[in-house]
Design a protein around this motif. Structure first.
Motif, PDB file in Angstrom:
ATOM      1  N   TRP A   1       0.835  -1.201   0.000  1.00  0.00           N
ATOM      2  CA  TRP A   1       0.000   0.000   0.000  1.00  0.00           C
ATOM      3  C   TRP A   1       0.872   1.254   0.000  1.00  0.00           C
ATOM      4  CZ3 TRP A   1      -4.176   2.352  -1.170  1.00  0.00           C
ATOM      5  CH2 TRP A   1      -4.624   3.473  -0.496  1.00  0.00           C
ATOM      6  N   THR A   2       1.910   1.246   0.820  1.00  0.00           N
ATOM      7  CA  THR A   2       2.829   2.387   0.877  1.00  0.00           C
ATOM      8  C   THR A   2       3.532   2.583  -0.459  1.00  0.00           C
ATOM      9  OG1 THR A   2       3.205   2.045   3.245  1.00  0.00           O
ATOM     10  CG2 THR A   2       4.861   3.332   2.052  1.00  0.00           C
ATOM     11  N   LEU A   3       3.931   1.490  -1.069  1.00  0.00           N
ATOM     12  CA  LEU A   3       4.610   1.566  -2.364  1.00  0.00           C
ATOM     13  C   LEU A   3       3.679   2.120  -3.436  1.00  0.00           C
ATOM     14  CD1 LEU A   3       7.291   0.982  -3.723  1.00  0.00           C
ATOM     15  CD2 LEU A   3       6.502  -1.344  -4.181  1.00  0.00           C
ATOM     16  N   LEU A   4       2.422   1.731  -3.383  1.00  0.00           N
ATOM     17  CA  LEU A   4       1.433   2.233  -4.342  1.00  0.00           C
ATOM     18  C   LEU A   4       1.255   3.745  -4.185  1.00  0.00           C
ATOM     19  CD1 LEU A   4      -0.600   1.328  -6.525  1.00  0.00           C
ATOM     20  CD2 LEU A   4      -2.305   1.124  -4.713  1.00  0.00           C
ATOM     21  N   ILE A   5       1.167   4.196  -2.945  1.00  0.00           N
ATOM     22  CA  ILE A   5       1.050   5.635  -2.674  1.00  0.00           C
ATOM     23  C   ILE A   5       2.281   6.370  -3.192  1.00  0.00           C
ATOM     24  CG2 ILE A   5       1.028   7.374  -0.828  1.00  0.00           C
ATOM     25  CD1 ILE A   5      -0.630   5.373   0.818  1.00  0.00           C
ATOM     26  N   LEU A   6       3.430   5.794  -2.938  1.00  0.00           N
ATOM     27  CA  LEU A   6       4.689   6.420  -3.344  1.00  0.00           C
ATOM     28  C   LEU A   6       4.790   6.537  -4.862  1.00  0.00           C
ATOM     29  CD1 LEU A   6       7.414   7.566  -2.546  1.00  0.00           C
ATOM     30  CD2 LEU A   6       8.307   5.237  -2.424  1.00  0.00           C
ATOM     31  N   ILE A   7       4.386   5.498  -5.571  1.00  0.00           N
ATOM     32  CA  ILE A   7       4.445   5.523  -7.035  1.00  0.00           C
ATOM     33  C   ILE A   7       3.483   6.577  -7.588  1.00  0.00           C
ATOM     34  CG2 ILE A   7       3.913   4.198  -9.125  1.00  0.00           C
ATOM     35  CD1 ILE A   7       5.005   1.721  -7.662  1.00  0.00           C
ATOM     36  N   GLY A   8       2.288   6.661  -7.003  1.00  0.00           N
ATOM     37  CA  GLY A   8       1.343   7.691  -7.434  1.00  0.00           C
ATOM     38  C   GLY A   8       1.881   9.088  -7.190  1.00  0.00           C
ATOM     39  N   LEU A   9       2.491   9.282  -6.028  1.00  0.00           N
ATOM     40  CA  LEU A   9       3.081  10.580  -5.701  1.00  0.00           C
ATOM     41  C   LEU A   9       4.231  10.903  -6.646  1.00  0.00           C
ATOM     42  CD1 LEU A   9       3.029  12.965  -3.723  1.00  0.00           C
ATOM     43  CD2 LEU A   9       4.575  11.680  -2.239  1.00  0.00           C
TER      44      LEU A   9
ATOM     45  N   ALA B   1      10.918   4.020  -9.824  1.00  0.00           N
ATOM     46  CA  ALA B   1       9.606   4.323 -10.405  1.00  0.00           C
ATOM     47  C   ALA B   1       9.550   5.765 -10.898  1.00  0.00           C
ATOM     48  CB  ALA B   1       8.505   4.076  -9.380  1.00  0.00           C
ATOM     49  N   GLY B   2      10.174   6.672 -10.138  1.00  0.00           N
ATOM     50  CA  GLY B   2      10.174   8.073 -10.548  1.00  0.00           C
ATOM     51  C   GLY B   2      10.821   8.268 -11.906  1.00  0.00           C
ATOM     52  N   LEU B   3      11.952   7.602 -12.122  1.00  0.00           N
ATOM     53  CA  LEU B   3      12.644   7.723 -13.413  1.00  0.00           C
ATOM     54  C   LEU B   3      11.849   7.065 -14.538  1.00  0.00           C
ATOM     55  CD1 LEU B   3      16.334   7.072 -12.323  1.00  0.00           C
ATOM     56  CD2 LEU B   3      15.367   9.211 -13.155  1.00  0.00           C
ATOM     57  N   ILE B   4      11.255   5.917 -14.239  1.00  0.00           N
ATOM     58  CA  ILE B   4      10.453   5.230 -15.258  1.00  0.00           C
ATOM     59  C   ILE B   4       9.249   6.088 -15.652  1.00  0.00           C
ATOM     60  CG2 ILE B   4       8.965   3.230 -15.695  1.00  0.00           C
ATOM     61  CD1 ILE B   4      10.875   1.587 -13.951  1.00  0.00           C
ATOM     62  N   LEU B   5       8.632   6.704 -14.650  1.00  0.00           N
ATOM     63  CA  LEU B   5       7.468   7.545 -14.930  1.00  0.00           C
ATOM     64  C   LEU B   5       7.865   8.781 -15.733  1.00  0.00           C
ATOM     65  CD1 LEU B   5       5.674   7.249 -11.483  1.00  0.00           C
ATOM     66  CD2 LEU B   5       4.848   6.365 -13.664  1.00  0.00           C
ATOM     67  N   ILE B   6       9.020   9.362 -15.405  1.00  0.00           N
ATOM     68  CA  ILE B   6       9.501  10.510 -16.180  1.00  0.00           C
ATOM     69  C   ILE B   6       9.720  10.105 -17.637  1.00  0.00           C
ATOM     70  CG2 ILE B   6      11.538  11.974 -16.563  1.00  0.00           C
ATOM     71  CD1 ILE B   6      11.726  12.349 -13.571  1.00  0.00           C
ATOM     72  N   LYS B   7      10.233   8.895 -17.834  1.00  0.00           N
ATOM     73  CA  LYS B   7      10.572   8.441 -19.187  1.00  0.00           C
ATOM     74  C   LYS B   7       9.339   8.020 -19.980  1.00  0.00           C
ATOM     75  CE  LYS B   7      13.491   7.038 -22.412  1.00  0.00           C
ATOM     76  NZ  LYS B   7      12.514   6.913 -23.485  1.00  0.00           N
ATOM     77  N   TYR B   8       8.417   7.304 -19.338  1.00  0.00           N
ATOM     78  CA  TYR B   8       7.350   6.667 -20.105  1.00  0.00           C
ATOM     79  C   TYR B   8       5.930   7.157 -19.795  1.00  0.00           C
ATOM     80  CZ  TYR B   8      11.009   3.353 -21.358  1.00  0.00           C
ATOM     81  OH  TYR B   8      12.167   2.796 -21.824  1.00  0.00           O
ATOM     82  N   ALA B   9       5.693   7.613 -18.569  1.00  0.00           N
ATOM     83  CA  ALA B   9       4.310   7.917 -18.193  1.00  0.00           C
ATOM     84  C   ALA B   9       4.052   9.388 -17.920  1.00  0.00           C
ATOM     85  CB  ALA B   9       3.919   7.092 -16.955  1.00  0.00           C
ATOM     86  N   ALA B  10       5.070  10.220 -18.098  1.00  0.00           N
ATOM     87  CA  ALA B  10       4.906  11.637 -17.762  1.00  0.00           C
ATOM     88  C   ALA B  10       3.812  12.294 -18.599  1.00  0.00           C
ATOM     89  CB  ALA B  10       6.227  12.378 -17.948  1.00  0.00           C
ATOM     90  N   THR B  11       3.720  11.906 -19.875  1.00  0.00           N
ATOM     91  CA  THR B  11       2.707  12.505 -20.752  1.00  0.00           C
ATOM     92  C   THR B  11       1.307  12.264 -20.202  1.00  0.00           C
ATOM     93  OG1 THR B  11       4.128  12.154 -22.668  1.00  0.00           O
ATOM     94  CG2 THR B  11       1.809  12.580 -23.106  1.00  0.00           C
ATOM     95  N   TRP B  12       1.079  11.049 -19.709  1.00  0.00           N
ATOM     96  CA  TRP B  12      -0.243  10.726 -19.155  1.00  0.00           C
ATOM     97  C   TRP B  12      -0.518  11.570 -17.916  1.00  0.00           C
ATOM     98  CZ3 TRP B  12      -2.149   8.778 -14.539  1.00  0.00           C
ATOM     99  CH2 TRP B  12      -3.490   8.377 -14.563  1.00  0.00           C
ATOM    100  N   PHE B  13       0.487  11.727 -17.065  1.00  0.00           N
ATOM    101  CA  PHE B  13       0.299  12.527 -15.859  1.00  0.00           C
ATOM    102  C   PHE B  13       0.113  14.007 -16.199  1.00  0.00           C
ATOM    103  CE2 PHE B  13       2.008   8.811 -13.622  1.00  0.00           C
ATOM    104  CZ  PHE B  13       1.172   8.776 -12.525  1.00  0.00           C
ATOM    105  N   VAL B  14       0.788  14.474 -17.249  1.00  0.00           N
ATOM    106  CA  VAL B  14       0.599  15.861 -17.684  1.00  0.00           C
ATOM    107  C   VAL B  14      -0.849  16.073 -18.117  1.00  0.00           C
ATOM    108  CG1 VAL B  14       1.182  17.542 -19.470  1.00  0.00           C
ATOM    109  CG2 VAL B  14       2.996  16.285 -18.316  1.00  0.00           C
ATOM    110  N   LYS B  15      -1.385  15.124 -18.880  1.00  0.00           N
ATOM    111  CA  LYS B  15      -2.780  15.218 -19.314  1.00  0.00           C
ATOM    112  C   LYS B  15      -3.722  15.174 -18.114  1.00  0.00           C
ATOM    113  CE  LYS B  15      -2.113  13.156 -23.897  1.00  0.00           C
ATOM    114  NZ  LYS B  15      -2.399  11.975 -24.761  1.00  0.00           N
TER     115      LYS B  15
END
Length: 257
Positions: free
Chosen positions: A10-18, A168-182
């Motif tokens: 649960w903590t890891l899930l929160i951290l990844i979302g953050l 996860a932060g680096l992976i999200l910057i590389k692959y999922a940032a566009t989705w989070f921007v939207k």
């Protein structure tokens, strides 16, 4: 044992979302840093920069694992997270957004060669990562000890949570940032929500500091107690729900019409 790993998950899930919410703007700035390069070099510069950033992040995580349980470090981390979160909230509520920040970054990066740009991307990511690393450490230190061996000065399970969060932060910057921007475009309040969570995590780290055996203001076991766990996650979920259901700019404009 099952409840232990459930809390870790649960903590890891929160951290990844953050991490995702915090990485959206970071990814945009990194892209701006590389904007002046020729088209065939932009992607490579960002990729190499992220690889260097991974090394920097891991080095930072490795170093912090040895000092994470020092109460002075915890106190500084708590103060920084509270400052960062409250500063953003106050700025979002009363201040004016700096619309020229990307232009300033672009002007500063312009004229730099390929490798200087790569280095700038890596250093920029490390600067951006400070808040997320501290938040990850604060969340991890609040977890109960795992059966894994210690790493540095941290419980092995807690350290793994911090490392996975950093990766996860680096992976999200590389692959999922566009989705989070939207997502932030659709629900702009989520950015402030992310920093409100950062501030609340700062409170958690402050509680851990006050319960440190060398301080003793709070009972040593209080940060791991059921009462505090329920309070912390209850408030965290409330902050997230408020941010998610907060009215958007478009809905406010419709109400005015």
């Amino acid at each position: 044992m099952d409840s232990l790993w459930l809390e870790y998950a649960w903590t890891l899930l929160i951290l990844i979302g953050l991490e995702g919410l915090l990485s959206a703007d970071n990814a945009l700035v990194l892209a701006v840093i590389a904007k002046h390069l020729p088209e065939d070099q932009k992607k490579r510069a960002i990729n190499y920069g992220i690889i260097m950033a991974f090394a920097f992040r891991f080095a930072a995580l490795f170093a912090i694992s040895f000092i994470a349980n020092v109460w002075q470090i915890q106190a500084i981390g708590a103060a920084y997270l509270l400052y960062l979160g409250l500063k953003h909230i106050i700025k979002a509520r009363f201040g004016k957004e700096n619309e020229n920040i990307r232009e300033e970054v672009e002007e500063e990066a312009a004229g730099k060669g390929f490798w200087p740009t790569v280095g700038k991307i890596a250093l920029a990511d490390l600067a951006f990562a400070i808040d997320s690393i501290l938040a990850a450490v604060a969340l991890a230190l609040g977890l109960p000890d795992s059966p894994l061996d210690d790493f540095g000065g941290m419980d092995g399970g807690q350290f793994i949570v911090v490392v996975i969060g950093g990766i996860a932060g680096l992976i999200l910057i590389k692959y999922a940032a566009t989705w989070f921007v939207k997502l932030l475009d659709q629900r702009p309040a989520l950015e402030t929500t992310a920093y409100a969570i950062v501030a609340w995590v700062g409170v958690k780290l402050a509680v851990i500091t006050l319960a440190h055996e060398d301080i003793g203001v709070l009972d040593h076991d209080f940060p791991h107690s059921t009462v505090w766990t329920l309070i912390f996650y209850g408030v965290l979920v409330a902050i997230a729900l408020i941010g998610w259901f907060a009215p958007t700019n478009k809905s406010l404009e419709k109400e005015k019409l």
